[in-house]
Structures are given as structure tokens and as C-alpha cells.
Design a protein around this motif. Structure first.
Motif, short mmCIF file in Angstrom:
data_model
loop_
_atom_site.label_atom_id
_atom_site.label_comp_id
_atom_site.label_asym_id
_atom_site.label_seq_id
_atom_site.Cartn_x
_atom_site.Cartn_y
_atom_site.Cartn_z
N THR A 93 4.65 2.08 8.94
CA THR A 93 3.23 2.33 8.73
C THR A 93 2.86 3.73 9.24
O THR A 93 3.51 4.26 10.12
CB THR A 93 2.38 1.32 9.49
N PRO A 94 1.80 4.32 8.69
CA PRO A 94 1.37 5.65 9.15
C PRO A 94 1.09 5.69 10.65
O PRO A 94 1.40 6.68 11.31
CB PRO A 94 0.10 5.90 8.35
N THR B 266 7.32 -3.24 11.18
CA THR B 266 5.89 -3.53 11.11
C THR B 266 5.52 -4.09 9.73
O THR B 266 4.73 -5.02 9.62
CB THR B 266 5.07 -2.27 11.39
N ALA B 267 6.11 -3.51 8.68
CA ALA B 267 5.77 -3.97 7.33
C ALA B 267 6.13 -5.44 7.16
O ALA B 267 5.43 -6.20 6.49
CB ALA B 267 6.47 -3.12 6.29
N TRP C 212 4.59 5.50 -4.04
CA TRP C 212 4.60 6.94 -3.80
C TRP C 212 3.90 7.76 -4.88
O TRP C 212 3.57 8.90 -4.66
CB TRP C 212 6.03 7.44 -3.61
N LYS D 141 -4.42 1.94 3.32
CA LYS D 141 -3.94 1.87 4.70
C LYS D 141 -4.53 0.67 5.42
O LYS D 141 -3.81 -0.07 6.09
CB LYS D 141 -4.37 3.14 5.44
N ASP E 242 2.55 3.96 13.05
CA ASP E 242 3.81 4.03 13.78
C ASP E 242 4.43 5.42 13.69
O ASP E 242 5.01 5.92 14.65
CB ASP E 242 4.80 2.99 13.23
N ARG E 243 4.28 6.02 12.51
CA ARG E 243 4.81 7.36 12.32
C ARG E 243 4.14 8.34 13.27
O ARG E 243 4.79 9.15 13.91
CB ARG E 243 4.54 7.83 10.89
N ASP F 218 9.49 2.54 4.94
CA ASP F 218 8.63 1.36 5.03
C ASP F 218 7.64 1.36 6.19
O ASP F 218 6.73 0.55 6.22
CB ASP F 218 9.49 0.08 5.14
N THR G 199 4.67 1.96 0.01
CA THR G 199 5.71 2.74 -0.66
C THR G 199 5.38 2.95 -2.14
O THR G 199 6.27 3.09 -2.96
CB THR G 199 7.09 2.08 -0.50
N ASN H 185 11.72 -5.86 0.60
CA ASN H 185 12.00 -5.96 2.02
C ASN H 185 12.63 -7.28 2.39
O ASN H 185 13.69 -7.34 3.00
CB ASN H 185 10.68 -5.77 2.76
N PRO I 85 8.88 -0.52 15.36
CA PRO I 85 8.15 0.19 14.30
C PRO I 85 8.85 0.10 12.94
O PRO I 85 8.23 0.33 11.91
CB PRO I 85 8.10 1.64 14.79
N LEU I 86 10.14 -0.23 12.96
CA LEU I 86 10.86 -0.35 11.70
C LEU I 86 10.49 -1.63 10.96
O LEU I 86 10.77 -1.78 9.78
CB LEU I 86 12.37 -0.36 11.95
N ASN J 179 17.10 -0.56 10.45
CA ASN J 179 16.97 -1.24 9.17
C ASN J 179 17.92 -0.61 8.15
O ASN J 179 17.78 -0.80 6.97
CB ASN J 179 15.52 -1.25 8.66
#
Lengths: 537, 327
Positions: free
Chosen positions: B43-44, A123-124, A461, A452, B46-47, B41, A459, A435, A120-121, A48
Motif C-alpha cells: 500500500t502507498p 497488507t493487501a 497501473w 486509495k 507502507d511505501r 502489491d 495494481t 494474490n 508491509p508485504l 513474497n
């Protein structure tokens, strides 16, 4: 300018520079261009990185096209309709061929969706997709876990890959990120339906594209071959342009813009980048991190949770001055979340943040900090243009209202670690980019309360939180009616602005430098669309 | 000689071990690979999955053991960013760096030694003094300034030399060389020169100082007393003894040139190991970072070993000593 003159003088004495111009006429229809970093891979589903994505976009089409103005348009899908029941139906273009000559089928679309969704890049962006189902030879249903009004918008990032090719080359499954093993074939080879095809990818040295003769769409430009070279050092990159070794460079540094403009035979193209630079302030902790009283003792409180303090800080920071001085005018001041060019962005709400030092002092006193306090500002270096200078400007502006700011500069890996493994920062500078390019993404991931289970605030933060805003987000993500959505965008932006979700500074402007013989228009996603580039002989 | 060699080898292994530990620790300091690979970006969940798969959740000691185990099997791991085996990446990059360093070293010796000798022999002449003053400038100019200055002159103003890259290369087996094409040679000039300028000055000053020392010694006086010509005194007697420290320093400098060509490689986008290392640092690419440090350490150690052996060749006294020690 002074530096240039000095160099010129020195050069003249050292090598007795003759008046030979370094320009060599470019071979017709070959574009040699350069940017900062090399593409990491040619497999669009496992990166990404925005430089890589911009290059990969030349080879691989996306299901929905991202047009030059960042709006969506027909691409591999010619039309899309919401069928109800969490299902979008995409009509697939007929007669499209991959670069190896095989025809594109609905199965390839389904394969691409499921392959990229597994990354996994992504998923969002695509994690909400449940499955993709073939309806007939030219249409496919994409079914999400819940209603998704902006799914077509998200599809501007879904790249189409050939299933047969992937199978034949053993890359049907995503190459493992960081896993042990050998090199995946898709790292340096590609087979898409896009306007250019990959000739060779020599990682870190150059990437060569050739025009795809079978391309289904319009090809208004005359580029038959394009060579991309990464050049990390900006003086070298600019020199490579001005000496005629390159025809076009992206990422023209701010300090070289005038120089390129004033050199005969060269011009620049600019566009605001889809990125908003802003300061985030802790909205959750009862005791903020790295906050001190004036004597240097840790403060057992979180002043940033008080909206009066947030307002005071916002009033004390003059983003117009930062744009003028630090960014040398190469940015657009911004006062609300999102960025120009995003779907749902409400331009008329961006009225500019007021700047009023007296008012700021008054608010601080009201909040119980008449003498101000001291706080650490975490600052990511190098990733964003002049980030260090921006942070220092913020520090000196806040000093005027009695808030003593200690700037802590960190290289990006260190900064990223602090955020994703914490987040452990109460006050920092960061760049936000949507995104998919819809403001909804900004709402969901940057501004909504961290949650979660709901997949919100991933993000966010500094953990700003506001129940009213969250209610807007809840409604927005399931609303399809455009008028109603506009209303929600406005409501959300207004709440965030009034509660000072963040202190928005500006949107940086992207600059490309090129020879006068080259015409290409800069895009907010930094992609050089090779099929539209015109080169005069 | 054998004892000497074994002793050196033991030292070398020790150095390599220490570097491997340091490389490992450094990796933990610069950032978190998971944050670098997945970006902000992800998810936890996946991390966490990736962290587990990369064994990053295990204790540092255990991770170090995995690392050493793989190293002993010749496996340097897979680059997180490039998604390719590190050994393949290094194999591609090493020729560029070695050729650059070799040319720079050759330049520095070919120009530096004669300059130094000249300055020592004619030490009362204006030109010699001027050269030495100039060499101070050479030592003190930062490499990147020299590089950018060269680019400004020869690429931008004159258009003679390419400002970036390595030009066309020819592949011979596992090696790629820029020596065999015109564009390759042209590309080599400026990077090698910027890397060499500091070294030329250093070698010149060193040779001058050593030469002056040697010229004062008794055997030179005896040589003169024997009625030998200046030429013979300078070149076959004095220079030979001057060379010993120069060999040592050059050897160590070659290590530096290879390992720290980073700056020059960055300025000229030279596709060598240094550029790879810089990119890896920015991406917290641990396997590449530690492999680079290991290779650099091996280089240093190897060169030092060779230098020690060369000593014996250049200085007969050392040879005799070791021979007599054995017998």
C-alpha cells in the motif's frame, strides 16, 4: 538445435569427446535440485518472492493447505466456518508438533496471524484482519474489519511459526525490512510444522532440507534429504541437469525443452503458471503519456480512453501467433482476466479474442484516427519469459493497422519504479497474478478503479475505470453465497471483456526438467513439494 | 620515497571519493529500493513509511553524508534484499573471488610469459607464428562463450568437472578456501581457465612485443659481444627488462579480474562478489551496490600502489632516482 550441433562438433575436435556419459546414479532419496534465484530468507513473513515462498512452504505449513491443483484443502486448520459478524472460525488440527518437538497450540496460530499481518508485504492480503481470538484449545476466531468471503482462501499464504521459538530467538517482532542492525535469527533458521526441516541455509549457495520425522501429514515420497542450489545462468542449469549433477531443475528455458525431452534418461513436467500476460491501456488521463501523431508531435488527447480504439488494438493483436512463435507453444492463449486454476475463473468465457485487421482499421477510423497514431509501449525486460520479443511482436502487429509502437525496454527495478511512483505509463506489458488465487483479488487490485481510501485498484497501473465494474466488485467482496458469487464473477469478466479492460495474451507454461528416476509433478506456484517426490534408486 | 607514497595515497583517496559519489548516483539511477523491497502489491502508506525509515525522502546531499558517516565508522549498511550486514556478505564472498582471480592471474603469467618469450626468440618459426595467431582467438573469444564451451565439453560430455559452484570449502579463520579439497580444486579449473584465456593471450602478446623491443637494444648487443650464451642473454638480461610492463599490466589486470569476474561468476554460479553484485543490481540493493563498487575501487587503488612499489624493485633505475632525490 543448430547451436547444439555446432557445439558438439567443436567439442569433439577440441577435447575428443569420448562416449562416457556424465550420469552418475543419484544416492537414493537425496534430491538435488536447482532453480534460478536463491531464497532471500527463511522467515516466511518477510518475503513474497515466489521462489522463496515455494521453498519456505516445505518447512512451514499454511493454515489452509494449497493443494497441487491450487484448490484449498485442510491443512493446519481442519475445518472453517463463517460465524457471521465478520468472523471466521478455524478448527485447528490436534497432535501437530513443531520440528523442535514442541506441540502446536492455538496461541501459535494467533501469533503467526498477527505477525504476518504486520508485514508491509502482506497488507493487501491480510491488512483487513482485525484480530485473532482463542475460542478453546482447538479453535480460533479470525475477525476482519469487514465481511471477507475469501479469507480461508487467503490463509493458503499464512505460514505457521512457533511463538516460543520466535521469543527465544528474539524474532517475535518482524525483522525490519532494510533497517540497520544485525542479522535476524529467522533469516537462516526455521522451526515450522511442515514435512521438511531446515538443515542449513547458505545464502546464495545452497539450502539443505531433511525429512521431518514428526510430520503430522502423509509423506508419500521417499526423499530424506533435499539440496536446493540456485543457478542463475540457464545454460549452466540445463548442463547441470544433463550431466547428472542435479536431479531436477525448475525454470527450464523454452529453447531447451526439446533438448531435455530428447535426451535419454530425462523427461519434463509442465503446468500453466498462475500468471496472465496482458497489455494495459490508459483509461483515465485526458492526455495520454508518450502518444504522438504520425509526424511525431505529442497528441493532446488519449486515444486509449475511447473503447473503439481499445477494441481496434485488441483486434489487431493475434495472441495465438504470439504463443506459437514467440513462446514456441509453451503458453496457453488467454482472452479474459484471471488465469486457469484460480477460484472463480470462468473458463467458458475465455473464448479467444477475435483477430480482424480490417475491422480494427474501421474502428480506428471511426474513432477519428484513420491514419493511426504513434505510442510508446513500456516493456519490462527479463522478469517475464521473452517479454522483449512479445513487445516487438505486438509492435509489428499494430503497425499493420497504422499504430506505430515504440517499444521502450526497461529492467525490472526501473519498470517497477515507473509504476509504483506514478503510475506513469499509458501503455505497457505486465503479468498479473492473483494474490490468494481467487479471482476476487484480481478484480479488487488489478481491475477496479484506483482508490486509495477503499484499498482498490492498487495494481491497476493504467487506471482503467468503469463504474459498472466497480459496482460488481462492491457486491462481490461482501457476498458469501457461491451461486451469487459465480454470477458476479461472470458479470465482471463480461464487462471487462466488452470494455477491453486489457488485452490478454496468454498464460505461460512452467517447465521442469528431471531425470527419469525422479517423479514430481509441476505445480502452478512453482513449488517442488518435497514430500511427494519419488526417487527410484 | 615518502613523498612518493604520500602523493600516491592522496591520489588513491581522490579516486575512492569519486567512486563513492558515482556509486551513490548509480544507486538512484537503477531503480527505487522501496519499489524493489515491497514489490507491486504494497500500500502507498507502507511505501511511505519505509521510504522515511530508509531516509530515502531526504535530499541526496544529506543521504550522501549519512552514507559517508557510516562508512567512516566501518559500517557498510544492511543489504535490503538479504537483510544482513553488507560487511558480512562481502566477507563471505571475497575469498571466492580472490581465489578465482589469483588462480587466473597465475595461469595467465605461467603460460603467457613463456609463450611470449618463445614467440619472440623463435619469431621466424611456424609454431611461434601459429601460437600468436591462436592468441588473437583467445583475446577475441568472449568469456561467457569460453565458459559455456568448457561446461559443454567437460561437464556435459565427459562428466569430469562440476558445471557450477565452488565445491566443498574449508574454513580457516575468516577465510574459506577451495584449495584444500578435491571438489574445490575441480570446481576451480573451468572458471579460472575461462577467466584466464583472454589474459594468457594478452600476456603472451605483450611479452613477445616487449621482448622483441628489448632484444634490439644496445645492451643486449653488448651482452652478445661479451660472448654470453643465448640462455643467459634471454633470461637474465632480456627477460628482466621485459617484466616491468608485464608487472604493471598484470597488476591492473588483477584488479579487473577481481572486479569483473562478474561474467564468469554468473556462468559458473561461482559464489563470489560479482554474483552478489549482479543480484543486487536486479533488486536495487543500494547498500550492496555501493559497497561492491567501493571495495572494487579500493582493490584497484591498492593494487596500483603495490605495482608502483614493485616497479622500484624490478627496475633499479627507479630506485636509484628516488634515493638520489632524497639525498
Amino acid at each position: 538445435m543448430i547451436r547444439t550441433k555446432w557445439l558438439t562438433a567443436l567439442c569433439a575436435t577440441v577435447c575428443m569427446a569420448t562416449a562416457i556419459s556424465g550420469m552418475t546414479p543419484g544416492v537414493a532419496a537425496t534430491l538435488r535440485y536447482g532453480g534460478t534465484t536463491p531464497p532471500l530468507t527463511m522467515d516466511p513473513h518477510v518475503t513474497n518472492d515466489f521462489v522463496t515462498t515455494a521453498l519456505v512452504r516445505q518447512i512451514h505449513d499454511t493454515i489452509v493447505d494449497l493443494q497441487d491443483d491450487m484448490q484449498i484443502g485442510p491443512g493446519i486448520a481442519t475445518a472453517w466456518t463463517y460465524q457471521g459478524n465478520n468472523t471466521w472460525r478455524f478448527k485447528i488440527r490436534e497432535g501437530v508438533k513443531f520440528q523442535d518437538g514442541t506441540p502446536l497450540s492455538v496461541d501459535d496460530i494467533i501469533f503467526s496471524i498477527m505477525r504476518q499481518k504486520g508485514s508491509p508485504l502482506y497488507t493487501a492480503l491480510f491488512g483487513g484482519i482485525k484480530e485473532a481470538v482463542k475460542v478453546d484449545d482447538t479453535s480460533v476466531d479470525v475477525i476482519s474489519n469487514g465481511p471477507d468471503p475469501i479469507l480461508p482462501r487467503k490463509m493458503v499464504r499464512l505460514f505457521v511459526m512457533s511463538q516460543a521459538w520466535a521469543k527465544a530467538n528474539n524474532v517475535e517482532k518482524l525483522p525490519d525490512l532494510g533497517a540497520q542492525g544485525t542479522e535476524a535469527y529467522s533469516l537462516r533458521h526455521a522451526n515450522g510444522t511442515g514435512p521438511m526441516q531446515l538443515v542449513s541455509q547458505d545464502p546464495g549457495r545452497k539450502t539443505v532440507f531433511a525429512r521431518n520425522a514428526n510430520y503430522w501429514g502423509p509423506f508419500p515420497g521417499n526423499v530424506t534429504e533435499a539440496i536446493y542450489t540456485p543457478i542463475g545462468s540457464s545454460p549452466t542449469r540445463v548442463a547441470a541437469l544433463l550431466s547428472g549433477e542435479l536431479d531436477l531443475i525448475t525454470d527450464l528455458p523454452i529453447q531447451d525443452i526439446e533438448r531435455v525431452k530428447s535426451t535419454p534418461g530425462f523427461h519434463i513436467e509442465q503446468v500453466p503458471q498462475q500468471l496472465s500476460m496482458f497489455l494495459e491501456m490508459d483509461g483515465t488521463r485526458d492526455v495520454a503519456l508518450d502518444v504522438f501523431d504520425k509526424s511525431g508531435k505529442p497528441l493532446q488527447a488519449n486515444p486509449l480512453k475511447d473503447v473503439r480504439v481499445r477494441k481496434a488494438l485488441s483486434l489487431a493483436i493475434d495472441s495465438k501467433l504470439i504463443v506459437q512463435r514467440v513462446m514456441r507453444g509453451q503458453a496457453v492463449p488467454l482472452s479474459v482476466g484471471g488465469a486457469y486454476g484460480m477460484d472463480g475463473f470462468q473458463k467458458d468465457l475465455d473464448t479467444g479474442r477475435p483477430y480482424d485487421v480490417e475491422q480494427a482499421k474501421k474502428l480506428l477510423a471511426e474513432a477519428g484516427y484513420p491514419d493511426g497514431f504513434a505510442i510508446q509501449l513500456n516493456c519490462p525486460l527479463e522478469r517475464y519469459t521473452n517479454a522483449d520479443e512479445i513487445c516487438r511482436a505486438v509492435a509489428s502487429m499494430l503497425a499493420r493497422v497504422g499504430v506505430e509502437v515504440r517499444v521502450k525496454g526497461m529492467v525490472w527495478p526501473e519498470f517497477a519504479r515507473m509504476l509504483v511512483n506514478g503510475p506513469s505509463s499509458s501503455f505497457h506489458l505486465i503479468g498479473g497474478s492473483g494474490n490468494s488465487g481467487d479471482l476476487q483479488d484480481t478484480f479488487v487490485s488489478i481491475m477496479a478503479t484506483r482508490d486509495k481510501a477503499k484499498g482498490r485498484g492498487g495494481t491497476n497501473w493504467a487506471m482503467w475505470t468503469n463504474p459498472e465494474f466497480d459496482a460488481v466488485v462492491d457486491e462481490l467482496v461482501t457476498t458469501f453465497d457461491p451461486a451469487k458469487r459465480t454470477e458476479l464473477y461472470r458479470k465482471g469478466l463480461t464487462i471487462a471483456r466488452d470494455q477491453v479492460q486489457g488485452i490478454y495474451l496468454f498464460q505461460p507454461v512452467l517447465s521442469w526438467g528431471m531425470k527419469d528416476s525422479v517423479s514430481a509433478s509441476a505445480r502452478a506456484d512453482a513449488a517442488v513439494m518435497l514430500q511427494k517426490v519419488q526417487i527410484k534408486p | 620515497m615518502l613523498a612518493f607514497l604520500l602523493n600516491r595515497l592522496f591520489h588513491a583517496l581522490l579516486v575512492v571519493f569519486v567512486v563513492s559519489v558515482l556509486a551513490f548516483i548509480l544507486g538512484d539511477v537503477v531503480g527505487d529500493p522501496v519499489a524493489s523491497i515491497l514489490g507491486l502489491d504494497a500500500t502507498p502508506a507502507d511505501r511511505l513509511a519505509l521510504r522515511t525509515r530508509l531516509h530515502l525522502d531526504e535530499p541526496a546531499v544529506l543521504r550522501y553524508l549519512y552514507y559517508v558517516q557510516n562508512l567512516l565508522h566501518g559500517d557498510l549498511g544492511v543489504s535490503y534484499a538479504a537483510q544482513r550486514p553488507v560487511s558480512a556478505l562481502l566477507a563471505e564472498r571475497i575469498p571466492a573471488t580472490v581465489e578465482l582471480a589469483a588462480v587466473a592471474l597465475t595461469l595467465s603469467l605461467a603460460i603467457g610469459v613463456p609463450l611470449g618469450v618463445y614467440a619472440a626468440v623463435k619469431r621466424r618459426q611456424m609454431l611461434a607464428n601459429a601460437l600468436m595467431t591462436l592468441s588473437v582467438l583467445g583475446v577475441s573469444l568472449p568469456t561467457f562463450v569460453v565458459g559455456i564451451l568448457l561446461i559443454f565439453c567437460f561437464s556435459l560430455r565427459l562428466g569430469w568437472l562440476p558445471s557450477f559452484g565452488r565445491g566443498e570449502v574449508v574454513t580457516i579463520g575468516f577465510w574459506t578456501t577451495g584449495f584444500l579439497t578435491a571438489s574445490g580444486l575441480k570446481s576451480l579449473i573451468m572458471p579460472a581457465l575461462s577467466l584466464a584465456i583472454g589474459q594468457i593471450a594478452l600476456v603472451a602478446r605483450l611479452s613477445r612485443a616487449e621482448m622483441l623491443n628489448v632484444l634490439k637494444s644496445d645492451y643486449i648487443r653488448f651482452a652478445r659481444a661479451r660472448g654470453l650464451k643465448n640462455r643467459a642473454v634471454y633470461f637474465s638480461h632480456a627477460l628482466r627488462n621485459t617484466l616491468i610492463p608485464i608487472i604493471t599490466v598484470s597488476g591492473i589486470q588483477l584488479g579487473y579480474l577481481v572486479a569483473f569476474a562478474v561474467v564468469v561468476e554468473q556462468v559458473f554460479q561461482w559464489p563470489g562478489m560479482g554474483l552478489l553484485f549482479l543480484q543486487a543490481l536486479g533488486q536495487t540493493d543500494l547498500p550492496v551496490i555501493s559497497a561492491f563498487l567501493m571495495v572494487a575501487a579500493l582493490f584497484f587503488v591498492g593494487i596500483n600502489l603495490v605495482v608502483d612499489l614493485l616497479y622500484a624493485v624490478a627496475d633499479p633505475r627507479l630506485r636509484i632516482k628516488t634515493l638520489s632525490a632524497r639525498s
